[in-house]
Write a protein that holds these residues in place. Sequence first.
Motif, PDB file in Angstrom:
ATOM      1  N   ASN A  61     -13.078  -3.616  -7.438  1.00 58.33           N
ATOM      2  CA  ASN A  61     -12.107  -3.357  -8.504  1.00 58.33           C
ATOM      3  C   ASN A  61     -11.013  -2.425  -8.002  1.00 58.33           C
ATOM      4  N   ASP A  62     -11.415  -1.419  -7.244  1.00 57.94           N
ATOM      5  CA  ASP A  62     -10.448  -0.451  -6.722  1.00 57.94           C
ATOM      6  C   ASP A  62      -9.422  -1.123  -5.816  1.00 57.94           C
ATOM      7  N   HIS A  65      -6.922  -2.958  -7.959  1.00 55.93           N
ATOM      8  CA  HIS A  65      -6.054  -1.954  -8.579  1.00 55.93           C
ATOM      9  C   HIS A  65      -4.989  -1.488  -7.584  1.00 55.93           C
ATOM     10  N   GLU A  66      -5.402  -1.220  -6.363  1.00 57.09           N
ATOM     11  CA  GLU A  66      -4.464  -0.790  -5.323  1.00 57.09           C
ATOM     12  C   GLU A  66      -3.402  -1.861  -5.062  1.00 57.09           C
ATOM     13  N   LEU A  68      -2.347  -4.287  -7.057  1.00 54.70           N
ATOM     14  CA  LEU A  68      -1.446  -4.462  -8.194  1.00 54.70           C
ATOM     15  C   LEU A  68      -0.472  -3.297  -8.327  1.00 54.70           C
ATOM     16  N   TRP A  69      -0.952  -2.076  -8.154  1.00 53.51           N
ATOM     17  CA  TRP A  69      -0.081  -0.907  -8.283  1.00 53.51           C
ATOM     18  C   TRP A  69       0.961  -0.842  -7.184  1.00 53.51           C
ATOM     19  N   VAL A  81      -5.941  -8.832 -16.359  1.00 54.04           N
ATOM     20  CA  VAL A  81      -6.933  -9.125 -15.321  1.00 54.04           C
ATOM     21  C   VAL A  81      -8.199  -9.667 -15.976  1.00 54.04           C
TER      22      VAL A  81
END
Length: 95
Positions: A61-62, A65-66, A68-69, A81
Motif C-alpha cells: 500500500n505504501d 501511495h508513493e 500516486l503522490w 483506489v
Amino acid sequence: MRFAVRMDVDLPRDLDPAVVQDTLAREKAYSQQLQRNGEWVHIWRIVGAYSNLSVFEVESNDRLHEILWNLPLFPYMTIEVTPLAVHPSDIHPPQ
C-alpha cells in the motif's frame, strides 16, 4: 498487490500554458517509466472524460501511495483506489 485506480484530472482553467505543458511532459515520462518497470500494468482512457482507469501491481500500500503522490498531475486529481483479488471464475488469472 494489485489495485485498480481511477484518476480524474481537473486542471485549473487559468493555469499557465507553459506549466501545463511541463507538467504533462513530466507526467508522461513518469508514468511510462512505471509501466516499463512493471508497476503500472495497464492504463485506459475513460471515454468522454479527462480520466483514466489504471491497474498497478506493487509490493505494498505504501508503494502505491508513493507512486500516486509523486504523479506530477497529483495536485489536480481526484483518485479512487480499489484493491483487487483474483476471481475464482477467471479462466486467465494473472500470474
